[in-house]
Motif scaffolding. Structure first.
Motif, PDB file in Angstrom:
ATOM      1  N   ASP A 138       0.508  -0.936   0.252  1.00  0.00           N
ATOM      2  CA  ASP A 138      -0.010  -0.203   0.129  1.00  0.00           C
ATOM      3  C   ASP A 138       1.080   1.411  -0.231  1.00  0.00           C
ATOM      4  OD1 ASP A 138      -2.401   1.463  -0.448  1.00  0.00           O
ATOM      5  OD2 ASP A 138      -2.841   1.178   2.334  1.00  0.00           O
ATOM      6  N   LEU A 139       1.997   1.330   0.864  1.00  0.00           N
ATOM      7  CA  LEU A 139       3.057   2.050   0.593  1.00  0.00           C
ATOM      8  C   LEU A 139       3.640   2.577  -0.226  1.00  0.00           C
ATOM      9  CD1 LEU A 139       4.325   1.702   4.403  1.00  0.00           C
ATOM     10  CD2 LEU A 139       3.283   3.799   3.687  1.00  0.00           C
ATOM     11  N   LEU A 140       4.172   1.776  -1.140  1.00  0.00           N
ATOM     12  CA  LEU A 140       4.779   1.378  -1.989  1.00  0.00           C
ATOM     13  C   LEU A 140       3.973   1.950  -3.606  1.00  0.00           C
ATOM     14  CD1 LEU A 140       6.849  -1.700  -2.208  1.00  0.00           C
ATOM     15  CD2 LEU A 140       7.575   0.489  -1.831  1.00  0.00           C
ATOM     16  N   ASN A 141       2.834   1.325  -3.027  1.00  0.00           N
ATOM     17  CA  ASN A 141       1.859   1.879  -4.364  1.00  0.00           C
ATOM     18  C   ASN A 141       1.704   3.489  -4.717  1.00  0.00           C
ATOM     19  OD1 ASN A 141       1.842  -0.050  -5.959  1.00  0.00           O
ATOM     20  ND2 ASN A 141       0.416  -1.303  -4.411  1.00  0.00           N
ATOM     21  N   LYS A 142       1.170   4.118  -3.057  1.00  0.00           N
ATOM     22  CA  LYS A 142       0.507   5.090  -2.830  1.00  0.00           C
ATOM     23  C   LYS A 142       2.039   6.190  -2.746  1.00  0.00           C
ATOM     24  CE  LYS A 142      -2.622   4.445   0.287  1.00  0.00           C
ATOM     25  NZ  LYS A 142      -3.795   4.958   1.559  1.00  0.00           N
ATOM     26  N   ARG A 143       2.885   5.830  -2.789  1.00  0.00           N
ATOM     27  CA  ARG A 143       4.596   6.612  -3.026  1.00  0.00           C
ATOM     28  C   ARG A 143       4.107   7.018  -4.842  1.00  0.00           C
ATOM     29  NH1 ARG A 143      10.069   4.431  -2.350  1.00  0.00           N
ATOM     30  NH2 ARG A 143       9.178   3.023  -3.922  1.00  0.00           N
ATOM     31  N   ALA A 144       4.073   5.321  -5.839  1.00  0.00           N
ATOM     32  CA  ALA A 144       3.974   5.752  -6.649  1.00  0.00           C
ATOM     33  C   ALA A 144       3.215   6.944  -7.689  1.00  0.00           C
ATOM     34  CB  ALA A 144       3.862   4.606  -7.439  1.00  0.00           C
ATOM     35  N   MET A 145       1.725   6.115  -7.203  1.00  0.00           N
ATOM     36  CA  MET A 145       1.235   7.663  -7.579  1.00  0.00           C
ATOM     37  C   MET A 145       1.285   8.728  -7.209  1.00  0.00           C
ATOM     38  SD  MET A 145      -2.497   5.327  -6.809  1.00  0.00           S
ATOM     39  CE  MET A 145      -2.016   5.342  -4.891  1.00  0.00           C
ATOM     40  N   ALA A 168       9.127   2.718  -8.854  1.00  0.00           N
ATOM     41  CA  ALA A 168       8.341   2.438  -7.750  1.00  0.00           C
ATOM     42  C   ALA A 168       7.415   1.458  -7.961  1.00  0.00           C
ATOM     43  CB  ALA A 168       7.566   3.824  -6.798  1.00  0.00           C
ATOM     44  N   PHE A 169       6.149   1.463  -8.712  1.00  0.00           N
ATOM     45  CA  PHE A 169       5.546   0.979  -9.242  1.00  0.00           C
ATOM     46  C   PHE A 169       6.466  -0.870  -9.268  1.00  0.00           C
ATOM     47  CE2 PHE A 169       1.706   4.323 -11.032  1.00  0.00           C
ATOM     48  CZ  PHE A 169       1.211   3.003  -9.839  1.00  0.00           C
ATOM     49  N   ALA A 170       7.377  -0.467  -9.992  1.00  0.00           N
ATOM     50  CA  ALA A 170       8.346  -2.202 -10.336  1.00  0.00           C
ATOM     51  C   ALA A 170       8.631  -2.796  -9.029  1.00  0.00           C
ATOM     52  CB  ALA A 170       9.510  -1.344 -10.942  1.00  0.00           C
ATOM     53  N   GLN A 171       8.823  -1.752  -8.003  1.00  0.00           N
ATOM     54  CA  GLN A 171       9.107  -2.277  -6.844  1.00  0.00           C
ATOM     55  C   GLN A 171       8.251  -2.723  -5.862  1.00  0.00           C
ATOM     56  OE1 GLN A 171      10.324   1.474  -3.999  1.00  0.00           O
ATOM     57  NE2 GLN A 171      11.619   0.138  -2.231  1.00  0.00           N
ATOM     58  N   ALA A 172       7.089  -2.433  -6.676  1.00  0.00           N
ATOM     59  CA  ALA A 172       5.378  -2.827  -5.435  1.00  0.00           C
ATOM     60  C   ALA A 172       5.286  -3.913  -6.185  1.00  0.00           C
ATOM     61  CB  ALA A 172       4.807  -1.638  -5.853  1.00  0.00           C
ATOM     62  N   ILE A 173       5.461  -4.005  -7.468  1.00  0.00           N
ATOM     63  CA  ILE A 173       5.543  -5.218  -8.452  1.00  0.00           C
ATOM     64  C   ILE A 173       6.403  -6.368  -7.721  1.00  0.00           C
ATOM     65  CG2 ILE A 173       6.134  -6.542 -10.335  1.00  0.00           C
ATOM     66  CD1 ILE A 173       4.389  -3.921 -11.616  1.00  0.00           C
ATOM     67  N   ARG A 192      -1.622 -10.540  -3.324  1.00  0.00           N
ATOM     68  CA  ARG A 192      -1.937 -10.628  -5.231  1.00  0.00           C
ATOM     69  C   ARG A 192      -2.702  -9.198  -5.692  1.00  0.00           C
ATOM     70  NH1 ARG A 192      -2.658 -16.279  -4.839  1.00  0.00           N
ATOM     71  NH2 ARG A 192      -5.291 -15.371  -5.412  1.00  0.00           N
ATOM     72  N   ARG A 193      -3.336  -9.255  -4.588  1.00  0.00           N
ATOM     73  CA  ARG A 193      -4.515  -7.565  -5.541  1.00  0.00           C
ATOM     74  C   ARG A 193      -3.981  -6.709  -5.275  1.00  0.00           C
ATOM     75  NH1 ARG A 193      -6.630  -4.207  -4.093  1.00  0.00           N
ATOM     76  NH2 ARG A 193      -6.519  -4.220  -1.446  1.00  0.00           N
ATOM     77  N   MET A 194      -2.637  -6.444  -4.440  1.00  0.00           N
ATOM     78  CA  MET A 194      -2.297  -4.834  -4.775  1.00  0.00           C
ATOM     79  C   MET A 194      -0.938  -5.017  -5.605  1.00  0.00           C
ATOM     80  SD  MET A 194      -2.108  -4.327  -0.535  1.00  0.00           S
ATOM     81  CE  MET A 194      -2.456  -2.011  -0.708  1.00  0.00           C
ATOM     82  N   ARG A 195      -0.442  -6.214  -5.693  1.00  0.00           N
ATOM     83  CA  ARG A 195       0.287  -6.352  -6.472  1.00  0.00           C
ATOM     84  C   ARG A 195       0.191  -5.760  -8.203  1.00  0.00           C
ATOM     85  NH1 ARG A 195       3.496 -10.271  -4.256  1.00  0.00           N
ATOM     86  NH2 ARG A 195       2.461 -12.160  -5.439  1.00  0.00           N
ATOM     87  N   ALA A 196      -1.342  -6.663  -8.429  1.00  0.00           N
ATOM     88  CA  ALA A 196      -2.132  -6.165 -10.386  1.00  0.00           C
ATOM     89  C   ALA A 196      -2.354  -4.875  -9.824  1.00  0.00           C
ATOM     90  CB  ALA A 196      -3.413  -6.915 -10.100  1.00  0.00           C
ATOM     91  N   PHE A 197      -2.696  -4.192  -9.323  1.00  0.00           N
ATOM     92  CA  PHE A 197      -2.758  -2.983  -9.248  1.00  0.00           C
ATOM     93  C   PHE A 197      -1.766  -2.757  -9.279  1.00  0.00           C
ATOM     94  CE2 PHE A 197      -2.693   1.779  -7.049  1.00  0.00           C
ATOM     95  CZ  PHE A 197      -3.532   1.864  -7.746  1.00  0.00           C
ATOM     96  N   ALA A 198      -0.741  -2.937  -9.409  1.00  0.00           N
ATOM     97  CA  ALA A 198       0.465  -1.644  -9.132  1.00  0.00           C
ATOM     98  C   ALA A 198       0.939  -2.280 -10.831  1.00  0.00           C
ATOM     99  CB  ALA A 198       2.035  -2.229  -8.676  1.00  0.00           C
TER     100      ALA A 198
END
Length: 103
Positions: free
Chosen positions: A50-57, A71-76, A86-92
């Protein structure tokens, strides 16, 4: 969790009240504190994603496409097989793709 919530408030720019650079600082503080926690598992991984995705956004909203993509690649690359993770990784994945298709 407090820095995560502060970052969420700072990232909102409705009515010109947001502070996106401040949100990045808050998310980084939240990440550092979260990484220091001794307990790890699916819930810990979901919060980190969640933190990684929000930072990327936030990077995306600042127009920093390369940083957002990194940042999205780091989340992936992060986390295990738990459904929420897995759901949050799919979001990334989806957001990274949208980032490049928008240009």
């Amino acid at each position: 969790q407090a820095y995560l919530k502060i970052g969420e408030v700072q990232a909102v720019t409705e009515n010109g009240l947001g502070d996106r650079p401040g949100a990045l600082v808050s998310y980084e503080k939240a990440r550092a504190l979260h990484e220091s926690l001794p307990t790890r598992g699916p819930a810990w991984e979901a919060t980190m994603l969640d933190l990684l995705n929000k930072r990327a956004m936030v990077y995306r909203e600042l127009g920093q496409r390369d940083r957002a993509a990194a940042a999205f690649a780091q989340a992936i690359a992060f986390g295990g097989p738990a459904p929420e993770v897995r759901r949050m990784r799919a979001f990334a994945y989806r957001e990274r793709g949208a980032l490049w298709s928008a240009y």
